[in-house]
Design a protein around this motif. Structure first.
Motif, PDB file in Angstrom:
ATOM      1  N   ILE A  57      60.563  27.799  18.369  1.00 31.89           N
ATOM      2  CA  ILE A  57      61.609  28.775  18.083  1.00 31.89           C
ATOM      3  C   ILE A  57      62.944  28.038  18.147  1.00 31.89           C
ATOM      4  CG2 ILE A  57      62.699  30.934  18.809  1.00 31.89           C
ATOM      5  CD1 ILE A  57      59.948  31.556  20.192  1.00 31.89           C
ATOM      6  N   PRO A  58      63.583  27.845  16.983  1.00 35.65           N
ATOM      7  CA  PRO A  58      64.821  27.045  16.966  1.00 35.65           C
ATOM      8  C   PRO A  58      65.990  27.780  17.581  1.00 35.65           C
ATOM      9  CG  PRO A  58      64.367  27.915  14.786  1.00 35.65           C
ATOM     10  CD  PRO A  58      63.191  28.283  15.648  1.00 35.65           C
ATOM     11  N   GLY A  59      66.900  26.998  18.118  1.00 35.18           N
ATOM     12  CA  GLY A  59      68.155  27.526  18.645  1.00 35.18           C
ATOM     13  C   GLY A  59      69.293  27.114  17.743  1.00 35.18           C
ATOM     14  N   PHE A  60      70.454  26.882  18.318  1.00 36.71           N
ATOM     15  CA  PHE A  60      71.622  26.553  17.537  1.00 36.71           C
ATOM     16  C   PHE A  60      71.837  25.048  17.464  1.00 36.71           C
ATOM     17  CE2 PHE A  60      72.313  30.834  19.129  1.00 36.71           C
ATOM     18  CZ  PHE A  60      72.627  31.486  17.941  1.00 36.71           C
ATOM     19  N   GLU A 103      74.071  21.544  17.369  1.00 35.72           N
ATOM     20  CA  GLU A 103      75.297  21.036  17.979  1.00 35.72           C
ATOM     21  C   GLU A 103      75.570  19.663  17.395  1.00 35.72           C
ATOM     22  OE1 GLU A 103      76.880  19.451  22.290  1.00 35.72           O
ATOM     23  OE2 GLU A 103      75.366  21.016  22.258  1.00 35.72           O
ATOM     24  N   TYR A 142      69.347  19.931  17.598  1.00 36.07           N
ATOM     25  CA  TYR A 142      68.874  21.312  17.557  1.00 36.07           C
ATOM     26  C   TYR A 142      68.143  21.586  18.861  1.00 36.07           C
ATOM     27  CZ  TYR A 142      69.878  21.185  12.575  1.00 36.07           C
ATOM     28  OH  TYR A 142      70.505  21.081  11.368  1.00 36.07           O
ATOM     29  N   THR A 143      68.550  22.640  19.556  1.00 41.76           N
ATOM     30  CA  THR A 143      67.943  23.002  20.826  1.00 41.76           C
ATOM     31  C   THR A 143      67.196  24.316  20.651  1.00 41.76           C
ATOM     32  OG1 THR A 143      69.744  21.940  22.001  1.00 41.76           O
ATOM     33  CG2 THR A 143      68.401  23.472  23.257  1.00 41.76           C
ATOM     34  N   GLY A 144      65.986  24.376  21.197  1.00 37.11           N
ATOM     35  CA  GLY A 144      65.210  25.604  21.102  1.00 37.11           C
ATOM     36  C   GLY A 144      64.155  25.659  22.175  1.00 37.11           C
ATOM     37  N   THR A 145      63.199  26.547  21.988  1.00 34.82           N
ATOM     38  CA  THR A 145      62.078  26.672  22.913  1.00 34.82           C
ATOM     39  C   THR A 145      60.780  26.534  22.127  1.00 34.82           C
ATOM     40  OG1 THR A 145      62.015  29.076  22.663  1.00 34.82           O
ATOM     41  CG2 THR A 145      63.334  28.200  24.482  1.00 34.82           C
ATOM     42  N   CYS A 146      59.707  26.248  22.855  1.00 27.16           N
ATOM     43  CA  CYS A 146      58.424  26.127  22.184  1.00 27.16           C
ATOM     44  C   CYS A 146      57.301  26.538  23.118  1.00 27.16           C
ATOM     45  CB  CYS A 146      58.199  24.713  21.663  1.00 27.16           C
ATOM     46  SG  CYS A 146      58.400  23.410  22.869  1.00 27.16           S
ATOM     47  N   GLY A 157      61.330  23.819  26.801  1.00 22.40           N
ATOM     48  CA  GLY A 157      62.445  23.703  25.882  1.00 22.40           C
ATOM     49  C   GLY A 157      62.326  22.427  25.078  1.00 22.40           C
ATOM     50  N   VAL A 216      64.702  19.565  22.410  1.00 24.35           N
ATOM     51  CA  VAL A 216      65.897  19.116  21.702  1.00 24.35           C
ATOM     52  C   VAL A 216      65.425  18.176  20.613  1.00 24.35           C
ATOM     53  CG1 VAL A 216      68.071  17.840  21.836  1.00 24.35           C
ATOM     54  CG2 VAL A 216      67.373  19.292  23.751  1.00 24.35           C
TER      55      VAL A 216
END
Length: 190
Positions: A133-136, A138, A146-150, A160, A162
């Motif tokens: 699940i991608p985040g925002f 930077e 790209y930072t997100g969770t998985c 998490g 990166v």
């Protein structure tokens, strides 16, 4: 898990089924039938498991056997677990994936068939049995993170990630989907 009961040949039920499933998961293949019955064949598998770990080879499942089977935890290292470089649009694009969180023994193979599709925005990560699940994004010095969770096989819920991409963003989409091979192993939590 905590509070697992001691088990021995002749018993049956949900705990025996859980034992069978845990052993099959540990060996990454079916080494025992998942019947819920503790028979002589299951006792043999338990003895083999105990021998591998230097435990008394009783064939009975005691606290030490449960701990060895279900208690070992690992964490992702403090460095990228997967890296690759591709040439896109005449530019070298470097990808580095860093994960956070803990996993069980089954997490050793959690990054099977890992790929990233650079044509998507944000880049789409995928691997067998996993959800990213991608985040925002930077901006960083020479690229984007790209930072997100998985949710990975064998991993805790709070994993998490990166994804750092170095290179010109306008060249990424021409690279399409690329393999992102795992390069670093897990670290045992002590």
């Amino acid at each position: 898990m905590a509070g697992e009961p001691e088990l021995r040949a002749g018993e049956g039920g949900e705990w025996v089924l859980y034992l069978q499933q845990s052993l099959n998961h540990h060996y990454r293949q079916q080494v025992t039938t998942e019947s819920g019955e503790f028979d002589a064949a299951l006792a043999g598998v338990v003895r083999h498991f105990q021998a591998q770990l230097g435990l008394p080879e009783t064939g009975d499942v005691d606290t030490a056997t449960w701990e060895a089977l279900t208690g070992t935890r690992y964490r992702w290292p403090d460095e990228p677990v997967a890296t690759t470089e591709v040439t896109a649009g005449g530019t070298v694009v470097r990808l580095a994936l860093t994960l956070t969180g803990e996993v069980g023994a089954g997490g050793v193979d959690a990054l099977a068939d890992l790929t990233v599709d650079l044509a998507d925005d944000p880049p789409a990560l995928a691997c067998t049995g996993a959800t990213f699940i991608p985040g925002f994004p930077e901006a960083v010095a020479d690229g984007v993170e790209y930072t997100g969770t998985c949710a990975l096989p064998g991993a805790a819920d709070a994993t998490g990630y990166v994804l750092a991409i170095t290179g010109r963003p306008d060249a990424w989409s021409s690279a399409g989907t690329v393999a992102l091979p795992a390069t670093t192993g897990l670290v045992e939590v002590t």
